[in-house]
Design a protein around this motif. Structure first.
Motif, PDB file in Angstrom:
ATOM      1  N   ASP A   1      -9.848   1.988   4.635  1.00  0.00           N
ATOM      2  CA  ASP A   1      -9.852   3.354   3.969  1.00  0.00           C
ATOM      3  C   ASP A   1      -8.726   3.590   4.117  1.00  0.00           C
ATOM      4  OD1 ASP A   1      -9.345   3.014   6.608  1.00  0.00           O
ATOM      5  OD2 ASP A   1     -10.376   4.697   7.101  1.00  0.00           O
ATOM      6  N   TRP A   2      -7.432   2.560   3.937  1.00  0.00           N
ATOM      7  CA  TRP A   2      -6.207   2.811   3.916  1.00  0.00           C
ATOM      8  C   TRP A   2      -5.627   3.751   2.297  1.00  0.00           C
ATOM      9  CZ3 TRP A   2      -4.597  -0.448   0.079  1.00  0.00           C
ATOM     10  CH2 TRP A   2      -4.010  -1.342   0.015  1.00  0.00           C
ATOM     11  N   ARG A   3      -5.142   4.234   1.982  1.00  0.00           N
ATOM     12  CA  ARG A   3      -4.593   5.403   1.127  1.00  0.00           C
ATOM     13  C   ARG A   3      -3.467   4.372   0.524  1.00  0.00           C
ATOM     14  NH1 ARG A   3      -2.903  11.125   2.134  1.00  0.00           N
ATOM     15  NH2 ARG A   3      -3.230  10.635   0.033  1.00  0.00           N
ATOM     16  N   THR A   4      -3.327   4.420  -0.856  1.00  0.00           N
ATOM     17  CA  THR A   4      -2.270   4.044  -1.679  1.00  0.00           C
ATOM     18  C   THR A   4      -1.368   5.525  -2.451  1.00  0.00           C
ATOM     19  OG1 THR A   4      -2.848   1.869  -1.988  1.00  0.00           O
ATOM     20  CG2 THR A   4      -1.179   2.811  -3.732  1.00  0.00           C
ATOM     21  N   LEU A   5      -0.300   5.404  -2.331  1.00  0.00           N
ATOM     22  CA  LEU A   5       0.568   6.821  -3.177  1.00  0.00           C
ATOM     23  C   LEU A   5       1.670   6.102  -4.444  1.00  0.00           C
ATOM     24  CD1 LEU A   5       1.969  10.173  -1.492  1.00  0.00           C
ATOM     25  CD2 LEU A   5       2.923   8.982  -2.773  1.00  0.00           C
ATOM     26  N   VAL A   6       1.714   6.598  -5.535  1.00  0.00           N
ATOM     27  CA  VAL A   6       2.656   5.958  -6.295  1.00  0.00           C
ATOM     28  C   VAL A   6       3.617   6.896  -6.034  1.00  0.00           C
ATOM     29  CG1 VAL A   6       1.149   5.718  -7.941  1.00  0.00           C
ATOM     30  CG2 VAL A   6       2.996   4.692  -8.210  1.00  0.00           C
ATOM     31  N   VAL A   7       5.136   7.331  -6.481  1.00  0.00           N
ATOM     32  CA  VAL A   7       5.500   8.360  -7.627  1.00  0.00           C
ATOM     33  C   VAL A   7       6.405   7.591  -8.699  1.00  0.00           C
ATOM     34  CG1 VAL A   7       7.373   9.834  -7.256  1.00  0.00           C
ATOM     35  CG2 VAL A   7       5.855   9.476  -5.127  1.00  0.00           C
TER      36      VAL A   7
ATOM     37  N   ASN B   1      -9.115   7.011  -3.443  1.00  0.00           N
ATOM     38  CA  ASN B   1      -7.885   6.447  -2.407  1.00  0.00           C
ATOM     39  C   ASN B   1      -6.407   6.547  -2.992  1.00  0.00           C
ATOM     40  OD1 ASN B   1      -8.846   4.028  -3.794  1.00  0.00           O
ATOM     41  ND2 ASN B   1      -8.470   2.728  -2.329  1.00  0.00           N
ATOM     42  N   LEU B   2      -6.600   6.772  -4.575  1.00  0.00           N
ATOM     43  CA  LEU B   2      -5.039   6.981  -5.349  1.00  0.00           C
ATOM     44  C   LEU B   2      -4.320   8.350  -5.316  1.00  0.00           C
ATOM     45  CD1 LEU B   2      -2.778   4.373  -6.579  1.00  0.00           C
ATOM     46  CD2 LEU B   2      -4.296   4.727  -8.307  1.00  0.00           C
ATOM     47  N   THR B   3      -3.451   8.394  -4.946  1.00  0.00           N
ATOM     48  CA  THR B   3      -2.286   9.814  -5.513  1.00  0.00           C
ATOM     49  C   THR B   3      -1.309   8.904  -6.133  1.00  0.00           C
ATOM     50  OG1 THR B   3      -3.248  10.404  -3.636  1.00  0.00           O
ATOM     51  CG2 THR B   3      -1.297  11.699  -4.860  1.00  0.00           C
ATOM     52  N   ALA B   4      -1.279   9.991  -7.331  1.00  0.00           N
ATOM     53  CA  ALA B   4      -0.340   9.442  -8.610  1.00  0.00           C
ATOM     54  C   ALA B   4       0.288  10.686  -8.128  1.00  0.00           C
ATOM     55  CB  ALA B   4      -0.178   8.898  -9.944  1.00  0.00           C
ATOM     56  N   VAL B   5       2.005  10.868  -8.487  1.00  0.00           N
ATOM     57  CA  VAL B   5       3.281  11.459  -8.110  1.00  0.00           C
ATOM     58  C   VAL B   5       3.867  11.760  -8.932  1.00  0.00           C
ATOM     59  CG1 VAL B   5       4.630  13.064  -6.269  1.00  0.00           C
ATOM     60  CG2 VAL B   5       2.428  11.726  -5.855  1.00  0.00           C
ATOM     61  N   VAL B   6       3.956  12.497 -10.091  1.00  0.00           N
ATOM     62  CA  VAL B   6       4.664  12.458 -11.777  1.00  0.00           C
ATOM     63  C   VAL B   6       6.023  13.569 -10.813  1.00  0.00           C
ATOM     64  CG1 VAL B   6       5.760  13.003 -13.491  1.00  0.00           C
ATOM     65  CG2 VAL B   6       3.000  11.959 -12.984  1.00  0.00           C
TER      66      VAL B   6
ATOM     67  N   THR C   1      -2.025   0.522  -8.061  1.00  0.00           N
ATOM     68  CA  THR C   1      -4.131   0.892  -8.752  1.00  0.00           C
ATOM     69  C   THR C   1      -4.412  -0.476  -8.246  1.00  0.00           C
ATOM     70  OG1 THR C   1      -3.215   1.944 -10.850  1.00  0.00           O
ATOM     71  CG2 THR C   1      -5.064   0.402 -10.746  1.00  0.00           C
ATOM     72  N   GLY C   2      -4.086  -1.437  -8.332  1.00  0.00           N
ATOM     73  CA  GLY C   2      -4.315  -2.957  -7.959  1.00  0.00           C
ATOM     74  C   GLY C   2      -5.108  -2.789  -6.381  1.00  0.00           C
ATOM     75  N   CYS C   3      -3.452  -2.549  -5.320  1.00  0.00           N
ATOM     76  CA  CYS C   3      -3.333  -2.095  -3.973  1.00  0.00           C
ATOM     77  C   CYS C   3      -4.603  -1.060  -4.086  1.00  0.00           C
ATOM     78  CB  CYS C   3      -2.513  -1.203  -3.750  1.00  0.00           C
ATOM     79  SG  CYS C   3      -0.742  -2.417  -3.823  1.00  0.00           S
ATOM     80  N   ALA C   4      -5.171  -0.069  -4.152  1.00  0.00           N
ATOM     81  CA  ALA C   4      -6.238   1.122  -4.232  1.00  0.00           C
ATOM     82  C   ALA C   4      -7.111  -0.061  -4.270  1.00  0.00           C
ATOM     83  CB  ALA C   4      -6.281   2.145  -4.824  1.00  0.00           C
ATOM     84  N   LEU C   5      -7.554  -0.774  -5.834  1.00  0.00           N
ATOM     85  CA  LEU C   5      -8.880  -1.356  -6.382  1.00  0.00           C
ATOM     86  C   LEU C   5      -9.256  -2.192  -4.850  1.00  0.00           C
ATOM     87  CD1 LEU C   5     -10.952  -1.939  -7.853  1.00  0.00           C
ATOM     88  CD2 LEU C   5      -9.428  -3.137  -9.057  1.00  0.00           C
ATOM     89  N   GLY C   6      -7.730  -2.768  -4.157  1.00  0.00           N
ATOM     90  CA  GLY C   6      -8.318  -4.509  -3.247  1.00  0.00           C
ATOM     91  C   GLY C   6      -8.712  -3.337  -1.746  1.00  0.00           C
TER      92      GLY C   6
ATOM     93  N   GLY D   1      -1.336  -6.060  -6.795  1.00  0.00           N
ATOM     94  CA  GLY D   1      -1.590  -4.906  -5.967  1.00  0.00           C
ATOM     95  C   GLY D   1      -2.358  -5.477  -5.302  1.00  0.00           C
ATOM     96  N   LEU D   2      -3.434  -6.476  -6.127  1.00  0.00           N
ATOM     97  CA  LEU D   2      -4.908  -6.903  -5.278  1.00  0.00           C
ATOM     98  C   LEU D   2      -3.966  -7.762  -4.430  1.00  0.00           C
ATOM     99  CD1 LEU D   2      -7.125  -7.129  -8.541  1.00  0.00           C
ATOM    100  CD2 LEU D   2      -7.887  -6.237  -6.394  1.00  0.00           C
ATOM    101  N   ALA D   3      -2.692  -8.849  -4.866  1.00  0.00           N
ATOM    102  CA  ALA D   3      -2.490  -9.613  -3.621  1.00  0.00           C
ATOM    103  C   ALA D   3      -1.889  -8.793  -2.824  1.00  0.00           C
ATOM    104  CB  ALA D   3      -1.258 -10.493  -4.528  1.00  0.00           C
ATOM    105  N   ASN D   4      -1.192  -8.209  -2.562  1.00  0.00           N
ATOM    106  CA  ASN D   4      -0.512  -6.890  -1.757  1.00  0.00           C
ATOM    107  C   ASN D   4      -2.029  -6.855  -0.688  1.00  0.00           C
ATOM    108  OD1 ASN D   4      -0.095  -4.191  -0.376  1.00  0.00           O
ATOM    109  ND2 ASN D   4       1.897  -4.286  -1.070  1.00  0.00           N
ATOM    110  N   ALA D   5      -2.911  -6.651  -0.930  1.00  0.00           N
ATOM    111  CA  ALA D   5      -4.274  -5.717  -0.522  1.00  0.00           C
ATOM    112  C   ALA D   5      -4.812  -7.002   0.145  1.00  0.00           C
ATOM    113  CB  ALA D   5      -5.252  -5.660  -1.028  1.00  0.00           C
ATOM    114  N   GLY D   6      -3.979  -9.073   0.119  1.00  0.00           N
ATOM    115  CA  GLY D   6      -4.629  -9.893   0.612  1.00  0.00           C
ATOM    116  C   GLY D   6      -5.574 -10.584  -0.510  1.00  0.00           C
ATOM    117  N   PHE D   7      -5.976 -10.510  -1.507  1.00  0.00           N
ATOM    118  CA  PHE D   7      -6.692 -10.693  -2.191  1.00  0.00           C
ATOM    119  C   PHE D   7      -6.062 -12.099  -2.353  1.00  0.00           C
ATOM    120  CE2 PHE D   7      -8.458  -7.029  -2.084  1.00  0.00           C
ATOM    121  CZ  PHE D   7     -10.162  -7.738  -1.577  1.00  0.00           C
ATOM    122  N   ILE D   8      -6.798 -12.930  -3.402  1.00  0.00           N
ATOM    123  CA  ILE D   8      -6.033 -13.988  -4.410  1.00  0.00           C
ATOM    124  C   ILE D   8      -6.293 -14.080  -5.567  1.00  0.00           C
ATOM    125  CG2 ILE D   8      -4.949 -16.984  -4.584  1.00  0.00           C
ATOM    126  CD1 ILE D   8      -6.425 -17.312  -1.302  1.00  0.00           C
ATOM    127  N   PRO D   9      -5.665 -13.485  -6.485  1.00  0.00           N
ATOM    128  CA  PRO D   9      -6.192 -13.088  -7.680  1.00  0.00           C
ATOM    129  C   PRO D   9      -6.550 -14.530  -8.674  1.00  0.00           C
ATOM    130  CG  PRO D   9      -4.806 -11.232  -7.030  1.00  0.00           C
ATOM    131  CD  PRO D   9      -4.623 -12.121  -6.004  1.00  0.00           C
TER     132      PRO D   9
END
Lengths: 317, 302
Positions: free
Chosen positions: B171-177, B202-207, B159-164, A71-79
């Motif tokens: 300010d972009w968001r991440t939504l996971v289903v 910035n993370l929404t998890a949808v079940v 989760t990694g996207c949102a953390l990134g 996910g961090l790579a998706n966001a543009g990082f090099i993890p």
């Protein structure tokens, strides 16, 4: 006095890994470290001090660790994911396959303390299977540096590569065997000692031992070539074929399982392209209790063991 | 042979459809809640029809879960997130991840409705050499952020996207289903802990809580309840909704106001919209006959 002076200093490559990673992070803000409560064992204390926001510790959760890195790579990082090799590769193997390799994410998976580095802790903590497991994942580069300088070069290469990579960082202390300005090139073996009678192809902690073995063999009039095959995947098949044709016999040596590791990779090339007498040195089974040094001795992963395998390959046992 | 070669061609944005998406999406954002819900329902019906014909053409698929998750996907991509079908890699786009990757037909049909690729290409679903694999692959399908299919993967990646985004200060968001059965995977609870620990608002998890998994009811397989309390105890803001009520879904997809990540428990019906498939475990991946597809399409109307 002379004996002490001749004793070469040895190094734990984790320190060089951490130092080079911090240097890269200073120059490139895309570099982040990801770990699993392994800040200490990965030598990342200084990195955390300097880049508190760029050290992601997910706790003891390896599958999450590798997914988060994707996910961090998706966001543009090099993890750079840094964790004990057995758990990084075994526990998160499917994440490495699906989230990193098949997704082709530029993530560097850094397996710390591989092989039998955790000697007395036993086979649950030995990472003898990592090369076999990861060779079975298409599209993943596998790099096993032999000493501090090559570790640094491999870290630099991996950061710039743009491709998913597994980097196996030795913990068992090794002497320096490559020049301090050594460069790493994926897919290329380096010839550390040339020879004409037999070739020893080694990785990681076995490289310096292979060079010692070449000296022992030279004393007996046997000329051994030593190839450092730091790029296990892709393998330098040209170097293997040339070794078979020019020296007529091959021995492989690795601190890892015989099934599926470096030796198996070389064996495929030898069997298909250049059949010659061939022997593989490695770990055949779960190890008994003992220190790393004891276990290497136990499995014949020593200069003497490599020399003996070379003699057998030459029919001079 | 020709069909196979066409199916094998790379997928690229459908320009006119992507333009239409941009205009209609802007209208949807400005519309009243009721108007938006009505329009989203219309899109969902069209997507459900595409799911049925896509699976009919392929002769394979996970129709039950596709139909339960449709309204959640359509509302995400049409009504909540900022995505750009003509430029699927735009750095500041919102990230959408379908963790229950076996419902690829629903994702592909929704992405095609947005113009990420031409809708006609849906007929290539699972055809030889097709980019439309039975499970989504990011290098093959525009709009797919990460490869899923094996369960318990999409959530950690999201989760990694949102953390990134958090580390970058963007300010972009991440939504996971997620599937509800998928919540039996341990890796998801690892991710739930990580997201709460880092306060990923910035993370929404949808079940997609349709209460059925491949072999049986979730509660007969491995108890998930009390699911809401589990999420809450892991540090998440929990929103429980009817997963087929577009107005409720759109509200539930609103960003967090508590500083915590948001879990949306969307109560849904497997096979939703087709009377003879609804809430029946055998439709997890049973393929309808041509007669059944015709009947289903009639039920879904125009």
């Amino acid at each position: 006095m002379t004996a002490v002076a001749e004793q070469a200093p040895t190094y734990d490559c984790r320190a060089d890994f951490a130092d080079e990673l911090a240097a890269l992070a200073r120059a490139d803000e895309r570099i982040v470290a990801v770990c699993n409560d392994s800040v200490g064992s990965s030598n990342l204390m200084a990195f955390r001090e300097e880049f508190p926001d760029r050290l992601v510790n997910v706790g003891i959760a390896e599958q999450d660790m590798v997914g988060v890195a994707a996910g961090l790579a998706n966001a543009g990082f090099i993890p750079f994911v840094s964790a004990a090799a057995p758990f990084l590769t075994g526990r998160a193997l499917e994440q490495i396959k699906a989230d990193i390799a098949y997704t082709h994410r530029h993530v560097v998976l850094c397996g710390q303390s591989p092989g039998m580095a955790y000697g007395e802790l036993g086979p649950t903590h030995h990472s003898i299977e990592d090369l076999s497991w990861l060779r079975a994942v298409p599209g993943l580069g596998i790099v096993v540096p032999a000493d501090p300088a090559e570790t640094r070069a491999a870290v630099r290469w991996a950061a710039a590569s743009g491709t998913p990579t597994y980097l196996r960082i030795p913990r068992f202390k090794v002497p320096a065997v490559t020049p301090s300005d050594t460069a790493f090139t994926i897919g290329r073996a380096t010839c550390l000692t040339d020879g004409t009678d037999v070739t020893v192809i080694a990785v990681g902690t076995m490289v310096s031992r292979a060079m010692e073995a070449a000296k022992l063999l030279a004393d007996e009039g046997i000329s051994a070539r030593v190839l450092n095959m730091a790029s296990v995947e892709p393998l330098d098949t040209e170097a293997v074929v040339a070794a078979a044709q020019e020296t007529g016999g091959i021995v492989t040596a690795e601190e890892g399982l015989l099934s599926g590791g470096l030796g198996a990779a070389v064996a495929r090339v030898v069997a298909e392209q250049c059949p010659v007498p061939f022997r593989m040195l490695g770990v055949p089974a779960f190890a008994p209790t003992g220190s790393t040094a004891f276990l290497l001795e136990h499995f014949g992963l020593t200069a003497q063991g490599i020399a003996a395998a070379a003699r057998r390959t030459l029919g001079r046992a | 042979m020709t069909a196979t070669l066409e199916a094998a061609a790379p997928l690229r944005a459908d320009g006119p459809a992507a333009d239409a998406y941009r205009r209609r999406n802007a209208r949807l954002r400005a519309a009243s809640p009721d108007e938006a819900a009505a329009e989203l329902a219309q899109i969902s019906t069209a997507v459900r029809r595409d799911i049925l014909t896509t699976i009919q053409a392929a002769g394979m698929g996970h129709v039950g879960g596709d139909l339960s998750v449709t309204d959640l996907l359509v509302t995400a991509l049409w009504g909540a997130l900022r995505v750009e079908p003509a430029d699927p890699g735009a750095p500041l786009r919102d990230r959408f991840v379908l963790s229950k990757g076996h419902c690829a037909a629903a994702l592909y049909s929704t992405l095609a409705s947005c113009g990420f690729f031409p809708r006609e290409r849906l007929t290539g679903f699972m055809a030889p050499l097709s980019p439309l694999n039975g499970h989504p692959a990011r290098l093959k399908v525009p709009g797919v952020e990460t490869n899923t299919g094996p369960l318990g993967h999409g959530f950690p990646v999201a989760t990694g996207c949102a953390l990134g985004a958090r580390i970058r200060g963007e300010d972009w968001r991440t939504l996971v289903v997620l599937g509800d059965g998928e919540m039996q995977e341990g890796s998801n609870w690892e991710a739930a802990m990580t997201a709460a620990h880092y306060g990923l608002s910035n993370l929404t998890a949808v079940v997609d809580r349709n209460r059925l998994q491949q072999g049986a009811r979730t509660e007969d397989t491995k108890t998930l309840e009390p699911l809401n309390e589990k999420w809450a105890s892991f540090g998440w803001e929990v929103r429980v909704i009817d997963g087929h009520d577009h107005r409720a879904i759109k509200q539930a997809y609103a960003p967090s106001t508590t500083g915590r990540p948001v879990a949306v428990i969307a109560n849904t019906v497997k096979g939703k919209g087709v009377s003879f498939m609804e809430d029946r475990v055998e439709w997890h991946h049973k393929v309808p006959t041509d007669e059944q597809v015709a009947l289903a399409l009639r039920e879904l109307g125009r």
